[in-house]
Design a protein around this motif. Structure first.
Motif, short mmCIF file in Angstrom:
data_model
loop_
_atom_site.label_atom_id
_atom_site.label_comp_id
_atom_site.label_asym_id
_atom_site.label_seq_id
_atom_site.Cartn_x
_atom_site.Cartn_y
_atom_site.Cartn_z
N VAL A 263 0.85 -1.19 0.00
CA VAL A 263 0.00 0.00 0.00
C VAL A 263 0.89 1.24 0.00
CG1 VAL A 263 -1.70 1.30 1.36
CG2 VAL A 263 -1.89 -1.18 1.19
N TYR B 194 -8.96 -6.24 5.39
CA TYR B 194 -10.29 -6.86 5.50
C TYR B 194 -10.60 -7.69 4.26
CZ TYR B 194 -15.40 -7.07 5.07
OH TYR B 194 -16.69 -7.50 4.86
N HIS B 195 -10.40 -7.09 3.08
CA HIS B 195 -10.75 -7.81 1.85
C HIS B 195 -9.83 -8.99 1.57
CE1 HIS B 195 -14.23 -5.70 0.17
NE2 HIS B 195 -13.77 -4.65 0.82
N LEU C 207 -7.01 -9.21 8.60
CA LEU C 207 -7.11 -8.38 9.82
C LEU C 207 -6.76 -9.21 11.05
CD1 LEU C 207 -10.46 -6.37 9.37
CD2 LEU C 207 -8.18 -5.36 9.67
N SER D 27 -6.81 -0.76 6.47
CA SER D 27 -7.90 -1.51 7.08
C SER D 27 -8.77 -2.17 6.00
CB SER D 27 -8.74 -0.53 7.91
OG SER D 27 -9.87 -1.15 8.47
N THR D 28 -9.08 -1.44 4.94
CA THR D 28 -9.90 -1.98 3.84
C THR D 28 -9.20 -3.16 3.17
OG1 THR D 28 -10.71 0.26 3.41
CG2 THR D 28 -11.10 -1.38 1.70
N VAL D 29 -7.92 -2.98 2.86
CA VAL D 29 -7.20 -4.03 2.13
C VAL D 29 -7.04 -5.28 3.00
CG1 VAL D 29 -5.03 -4.63 0.97
CG2 VAL D 29 -6.05 -2.38 0.60
N GLU E 36 -7.24 2.87 4.47
CA GLU E 36 -7.14 1.99 3.30
C GLU E 36 -6.42 0.68 3.68
OE1 GLU E 36 -6.57 3.14 -1.29
OE2 GLU E 36 -7.95 4.17 0.00
#
Lengths: 269, 269
Positions: free
Chosen positions: A92, A219-220, A224, A215-217, A213
């Motif tokens: 990232v 999670y997907h 996490l 956190s988003t990545v 972001e």
């Protein structure tokens, strides 16, 4: 053992990302590398920044992180895609998260960007913004005075205030509703920048947005952290560990342990 | 042919997500399905919501979208994980983006959530918020009166204002700095909700945040549209196409064509 998020920067700037990750993702373990011996990256040639970034990433990979965060706008601008193509874990950067947040927040369609000479010269923000929304208007300015002030820990001084006011004197005349702080060092100067730019300009911190972001990545990707395993964050720096520790502890508001790393072939700038 | 982003909802609520996707990602093509014949989903049993969601997803898959967005909080709460496990394309829901935005924005650590009975009863927001930040305090309230008002197009009426003021009378007394509009219908009532809650409460629209997260996921998967191929968005609804078209055109502020879809085994609620 819980796998860490590896965060790297040219110096202490990426601590703004680290602090936000610690706040927004308190279960995650962090491993931070500040290349303080070779800061600032802003005025360096792209090839050199790419080489330095590779060197830090290689160093951190020995600890098997689950993600690499390039928490330096200059390094993101020139090295992100190459680093990403070489690794199998998610990588990232700090430019796209800020760009996406600005696109979400702007109503006028005119977005300001401030950053180092390297970041602004690369045109990376314009590219990231226009790839997604081609009609957006972008105005940008390099602020080379800011990073050295922060790296010396002088962010709450009259000297810092004067430098910010001077650097943004002309830029503040341009109407815009969002200003991206396109350098992870700049949140250290946020209050002063906000004062100079006025209340109508929404400041976008690439640090806050990158933490979100991450956190988003995670999670997907199903990565996490799910339990709080009393994680101890790790800090490395290539320059003076005492200055690094002092700035880091003041910014993070907690005690940390710093491991000094000496590059085998030292670079004196 | 450019692959579309498939967006589905129990009715017109997901249009708030569609509108934000159109604004934040103007190069993308959208395919929208509003299950207006069976709205609202909020009071329905989870099994039924899962079945309906599967049926819509199956219908949309014939057009080979590159991503599925469950733009309905009730359906996200009960069906997201199952739908995701069955598909090979990315599936995005509307709960985690709002949760992540609230975590980023809160300073007090107390977050409010309003949603349908189904969403609030599921505890999905508490779960999403506490999975990431276990210490966060969450206060929530179901607002069953809101969706029927929006589905009838009555969002700018004194009736709507009275319903919002009445529903939030007690909730507004609780100190909080962020309130998640945990239903994609609620941005239609945003101005009224903001007025009732007061200026100290930051309203988080799951629509805006989901559009941004769609951008993040498409970017990380290398699926962002790169050229503007004069895309024509497609709209489908299972109920009265004239009412749907009227509300959609007013909200999106553009002319659209609506294809009616009649379920072979109609469900009368």
């Amino acid at each position: 053992m819980q796998q860490a998020i590896a965060i790297l920067d040219s110096g202490v700037g990426g601590l703004t990302v680290a602090k936000e990750v610690m706040r927004q993702l308190p279960l995650e373990k962090i491993m931070y590398f500040g290349d303080t011996a070779r800061t600032p990256y802003g005025p360096r040639e792209p090839d050199e920044v790419i080489r330095f970034t590779h060197q830090i990433v290689s160093y951190l990979l020995q600890f098997q992180p689950k993600m690499v965060v390039i928490a330096c706008n200059t390094a993101t601008a020139v090295a992100l895609e190459e680093i990403r193509s070489r690794l199998t874990i998610p990588v990232v950067g700090v430019i796209h998260p800020g760009a996406r947040a600005a696109i979400k927040n702007t109503r006028s369609g005119r977005i300001g960007v401030i950053g180092t000479e390297g970041t602004i010269k690369s045109g990376a923000y314009e590219l990231a913004l226009r790839q997604i929304t081609p009609h957006i208007e972008v105005v940008s300015q390099a602020c080379p005075a800011f990073v050295p002030l922060v790296e010396k820990g002088l962010f709450h001084t009259p000297e810092a205030h004067a430098a910010v006011a001077q650097s943004l004197r002309q830029f503040q005349q341009i109407p815009m509703d969002c200003l991206i702080l396109g350098c992870t060092h700049y949140p250290f100067l946020r209050d002063t920048i906000a004062e100079v730019m006025g209340p109508k300009v929404n400041l976008i911190s690439s640090a806050d947005e990158t933490a979100r972001e991450i956190s988003t990545v995670l999670y997907h990707k199903g990565l996490l952290a799910t339990t709080n395993s009393m994680q101890v964050h790790q800090f490395f720096c290539s320059g003076d560990p005492w200055i690094f520790k002092k700035i880091a502890q003041e910014w993070l508001n907690e005690e940390i342990k710093v491991t000094p790393v000496v590059w085998q072939v030292p670079h004196i700038s």
